[in-house]
Structures are given as C-alpha cells and as structure tokens.
Design a protein around this motif. Sequence first.
Motif, PDB file in Angstrom:
ATOM      1  N   ARG A  24      31.711 -26.558 -16.969  1.00 39.74           N
ATOM      2  CA  ARG A  24      32.815 -26.123 -17.307  1.00 39.74           C
ATOM      3  C   ARG A  24      32.970 -25.095 -18.472  1.00 39.74           C
ATOM      4  NH1 ARG A  24      33.549 -31.639 -16.686  1.00 39.74           N
ATOM      5  NH2 ARG A  24      33.772 -31.943 -19.070  1.00 39.74           N
ATOM      6  N   ILE A  25      32.136 -25.082 -19.470  1.00 40.90           N
ATOM      7  CA  ILE A  25      32.127 -24.153 -20.345  1.00 40.90           C
ATOM      8  C   ILE A  25      31.838 -23.001 -19.959  1.00 40.90           C
ATOM      9  CG2 ILE A  25      30.798 -23.476 -22.592  1.00 40.90           C
ATOM     10  CD1 ILE A  25      30.923 -26.512 -23.275  1.00 40.90           C
ATOM     11  N   ILE A  26      30.541 -22.690 -19.136  1.00 36.64           N
ATOM     12  CA  ILE A  26      29.893 -21.486 -18.496  1.00 36.64           C
ATOM     13  C   ILE A  26      31.134 -20.978 -17.678  1.00 36.64           C
ATOM     14  CG2 ILE A  26      28.471 -20.767 -16.840  1.00 36.64           C
ATOM     15  CD1 ILE A  26      26.418 -22.758 -18.083  1.00 36.64           C
ATOM     16  N   LYS A  27      31.701 -21.603 -16.793  1.00 36.08           N
ATOM     17  CA  LYS A  27      32.822 -21.103 -15.959  1.00 36.08           C
ATOM     18  C   LYS A  27      34.016 -20.809 -16.821  1.00 36.08           C
ATOM     19  CE  LYS A  27      31.240 -23.266 -11.773  1.00 36.08           C
ATOM     20  NZ  LYS A  27      31.338 -24.428 -10.523  1.00 36.08           N
ATOM     21  N   ALA A  28      34.315 -21.452 -17.802  1.00 37.64           N
ATOM     22  CA  ALA A  28      35.407 -20.777 -18.571  1.00 37.64           C
ATOM     23  C   ALA A  28      35.056 -19.506 -19.355  1.00 37.64           C
ATOM     24  CB  ALA A  28      35.915 -21.881 -19.405  1.00 37.64           C
ATOM     25  N   SER A  29      33.771 -19.302 -19.436  1.00 37.70           N
ATOM     26  CA  SER A  29      33.465 -18.251 -20.435  1.00 37.70           C
ATOM     27  C   SER A  29      33.514 -17.065 -19.757  1.00 37.70           C
ATOM     28  CB  SER A  29      32.044 -18.373 -20.662  1.00 37.70           C
ATOM     29  OG  SER A  29      31.974 -19.532 -21.903  1.00 37.70           O
ATOM     30  N   GLY A  30      33.590 -16.825 -18.568  1.00 38.03           N
ATOM     31  CA  GLY A  30      33.692 -15.536 -17.641  1.00 38.03           C
ATOM     32  C   GLY A  30      33.368 -15.798 -16.111  1.00 38.03           C
ATOM     33  N   ASP A  31      33.198 -14.739 -15.341  1.00 35.32           N
ATOM     34  CA  ASP A  31      32.750 -14.575 -14.095  1.00 35.32           C
ATOM     35  C   ASP A  31      31.257 -14.737 -13.712  1.00 35.32           C
ATOM     36  OD1 ASP A  31      35.389 -14.738 -13.477  1.00 35.32           O
ATOM     37  OD2 ASP A  31      35.520 -12.618 -13.466  1.00 35.32           O
ATOM     38  N   LEU A  32      30.677 -15.725 -13.050  1.00 38.00           N
ATOM     39  CA  LEU A  32      29.472 -15.798 -12.828  1.00 38.00           C
ATOM     40  C   LEU A  32      29.096 -14.585 -11.882  1.00 38.00           C
ATOM     41  CD1 LEU A  32      28.763 -19.544 -12.777  1.00 38.00           C
ATOM     42  CD2 LEU A  32      28.350 -18.031 -14.496  1.00 38.00           C
ATOM     43  N   LEU A  33      28.042 -14.032 -11.937  1.00 37.83           N
ATOM     44  CA  LEU A  33      27.690 -12.746 -11.153  1.00 37.83           C
ATOM     45  C   LEU A  33      27.382 -13.473  -9.713  1.00 37.83           C
ATOM     46  CD1 LEU A  33      27.031  -9.903 -10.739  1.00 37.83           C
ATOM     47  CD2 LEU A  33      24.668 -10.302 -11.240  1.00 37.83           C
TER      48      LEU A  33
END
Length: 174
Positions: free
Chosen positions: A165-174
Amino acid sequence: MVIKRIFLIGFMGSGKSTLGKRLKSELGWDFLDLDDYFESRYQTTIKQYFAEQGEQAFRKAEQALLSEVTGLEQVIIATGGGTPCYFDNMAVMNRSGLTIYIKLPVKTLAERLMGAKQVRPLVAGKSGEELVTYIQEKLAEREAYYQQANVIADGDVLGVDGFVRIIKASGDLL
C-alpha cells in the motif's frame, strides 16, 4: 513519480531480504539482495572479504555495485545495513528510486541477530549484552542516514500488504 526501483534499507536483521522476496511476488518485479550480489560478483563471502581486504575496501566495492544496480528497472533491492551510510549512497538511492527504511527496535534486532543462521562479520562473537550495546551505538551513527529515506516504516507493525500500500501510494510503478 514513476517508481522504477525500490531500495529497502535498515539495520542488519531488519528483514530487508525477507520483505524483498515477498514484495517480488506481490509486485511481479525482480529481487536483488546487494549482499548476495556482492558475493556472487567477487566469488567470496562478505565475511572473508572483510577479513582479507578490510571494511573500507568492502564499502568501495559495495558502492560500485550499488551504482551498477541503479540502472536496473522493476527491481526491489535489499541493501546491506551500512550501505546508506557511506559515500553518497543514500543520495544515489533517493535519486534512483523509492527508499524504504524498515525501522525496528533494538531489542527486536538483537533477538533476530542472536537467532540468525547466518553469522554476520560485524556482530560475530558478541554476547547478548554486547550485541544490544553494539546495535544501540551503530543505530545512533546510522539513524541520520536511514532517516533520509522516502518512507520510514515500522517493521513490527506493517506486513507485506502494508508495504505494498505504501509503495503504491508513493507513485506509479513502472
């Protein structure tokens, strides 16, 4: 921000490699443990390299490998506990991807390191009390570097789902 790579940082025993492997399956990205990559590249263990070359030589070699892996995409990189604290490594990681500090209490780290199957060169031969003192001292030295991470996460509280959740909230994944 488009996230092309994720760097997991924290003290040895914080669970960077374990989390990285679990995030690999969740995100579908590759996983690279910088310590394993070092041993594969130099065909020796870190413990042996420390004994033969010393810590400074190890840190220089580690820096070169870190620079190399910043060119990879869709990868989760578990760094060594000291990696962020040398040269401009923390700045390089922050420029190159999302940095996540897995923060744990001294007591938890000591318990994990005492029960670890792998002997780590910097804590080898330390008793329980010596280990706690060592961790307290090293964390005091390293905390300023760790605090530069994009995300500081409580490793005792968050599970893999929380990190995703933190990773996805931090930006768009390539």
